[in-house]
Design an enzyme around this catalytic site. Structure first.
Site, short mmCIF file in Angstrom:
data_model
loop_
_atom_site.label_atom_id
_atom_site.label_comp_id
_atom_site.label_asym_id
_atom_site.label_seq_id
_atom_site.Cartn_x
_atom_site.Cartn_y
_atom_site.Cartn_z
CB CYS B 63 126.74 -9.23 36.40
SG CYS B 63 127.38 -10.51 35.34
CB CYS B 90 133.46 -9.26 37.81
SG CYS B 90 133.14 -10.89 37.09
CB CYS B 133 132.71 -15.19 34.58
SG CYS B 133 132.04 -13.96 35.68
#
Lengths: 270, 158
Positions: B63, B90, B133
């Site tokens: 990402c 994010c 993440c």
């Protein structure tokens, strides 16, 4: 609450559709009832009705003839048989049967480049893609196939989705690059954490600059710089890919991902 | 709303997209994630060249996220006394790194190396698609400790 219901409903219809319609590999043993009801032309006694494929038959020995048996996962470009008229062709019949023009189910062995009749390489003429895409949608769009059987309409919907996906993948440089790598069996590992300090420092500073930029002039400036870098790395990828320096190619893709992300952020801010 | 925006600007976090969750979205963020997003702890930087500071810089290739996690270590005790982070990514990535800075404070370096991404993910109830993440946060902690140790070796050797 409503939304959940709708989601569940659409998933269940999707699932029932998938299970009730044969995939490309099982067209060889099509359900006579389904075709009989919808298509009077179907001649059940013709050569098209073949016995079920023997599961033990290895794919690699398949001769390229019309009567070839296809085991469960037809991921080679073996011959395919039209579910409607039994016409068989050596080339995987994409979308339409050459003989009776009926829509075929999605064949996973057909790659995106084949759909648009393009060479499997990185450089692409965007204009040709757009034109062909529109042509296909004219033939396949679910709204335009009223007069066909339910089965064909379902196939049309699937094919249409695949064509759209193909167009989307090939239009953007980054996705095209990744798709090409995938076709060559070199999956870009997205899970691995990047630890290259120079790359990350540069990206950190870039993102900070974007965050701190106040006016659109500054942002546009940064954007053009990033676009330039993208072009540079895009060319590097093309070069590396052609010369089969795949590790380098992966590196180029990584960089491109980061620059693309930065571009997205800029666009959001603008 | 305006106050929050200016506060965020001061922290240099305007690159984050505005709150993506709204009423009626099918899947929403866990309240812990929202908490860390709205009230980020330990945002900022230490001086990279400070010998008591270890800097971990990691990125997620999928990402295009970048995460920087820094630890300040007490040289005598080997304990982490403070931590800072700066993440571009994010909400889940930001929350993960925020949690990481909270958890490393007051712990010994060897202990923080045992912090697992699964624990962070559980704390934030991260969905499967966002598990990477938390992995990134775990990697950031390890990278920061590694950096500090390498710096120590250099200063001791010099």
């Amino acid at each position: 609450m409503n939304r959940t219901k709708k989601l569940v409903a659409s998933i269940s219809t999707f699932l029932t559709r998938r299970t009730s319609h044969p995939s490309s590999s099982s067209t060889l043993r099509f359900n006579p009832l389904a075709t009989f009801a919808t298509n009077p032309q179907t001649n059940l006694t013709r050569e098209s009705l073949q016995p079920p494929p023997s599961p033990a038959k290895p794919l690699t020995i398949l001769p390229f003839s019309g009567r070839a048996f296809c085991s469960e996962s037809c991921d080679k470009r073996s011959s395919s048989v039209c579910w409607n008229c039994g016409f068989s062709s050596e080339k995987a019949a994409f979308l339409f049967c050459h003989s009776c023009r009926s829509i075929q189910p999605v064949d996973d062995s057909v790659d995106y480049f084949q759909i648009f009749g393009l060479e499997k390489k990185y450089e692409l003429d965007g204009g040709s893609l757009e034109g062909k895409y529109k042509d296909w949608q004219k033939k396949l769009h679910p709204d335009l196939v009223h007069n066909k059987s339910q089965k064909e309409r379902d196939y049309a919907a699937e094919q249409s989705a695949k064509v759209t996906e193909a167009c989307r993948t090939l239009t953007k440089r980054l996705s095209r690059a990744m798709y090409l790598m995938k076709l060559n069996g070199k999956n870009v590992n997205e899970e691995e954490t990047v630890t290259d300090p120079t790359l990350l420092m540069e990206m950190m500073e870039l993102r900070e600059a974007i965050a701190e930029a106040d006016d659109s002039k500054e942002l546009n400036q940064i954007q053009s710089q990033v676009q330039e870098k993208l072009k540079q790395w895009s060319d590097s990828f093309a070069d590396a890919f052609e010369s089969e320096r795949f590790d380098e190619a992966v590196n180029c893709i990584r960089r491109m991902t980061y620059y693309e992300k930065a571009c997205e952020e800029i666009v959001k801010k603008l | 709303m305006m106050m929050r925006q200016t506060a965020k600007k001061a922290l240099g976090l305007t690159s984050r997209q505005s709150t993506p969750w709204s009423v009626g979205i099918f899947r929403s963020y866990h309240e812990n994630v929202i908490d860390h997003y709205d009230n980020p702890r330990n945002v900022g930087s230490f001086d990279k060249n400070d010998p008591t500071v270890g800097t971990g810089l990691v990125g997620a290739p999928a990402c295009g996220d970048v995460m920087k996690l820094q630890i300040k270590v007490d040289e005598k005790t080997g304990q982490i006394v403070d931590a800072r982070f700066k993440t571009f990514g994010c909400g889940s990535a930001i929350a993960s790194s925020s949690v990481a800075t909270e958890w490393v404070k007051g712990k010994a370096m060897e202990e923080v190396l045992t912090i697992k991404n699964t624990e962070i993910a559980k704390h934030l109830s991260l969905p499967p698609v966002k598990l990477h993440c938390s992995m990134l946060a775990e990697d950031a902690i390890k990278a920061a400790v590694k950096d500090y140790k390498e710096k120590r070796v250099k200063t001791n050797g010099a």
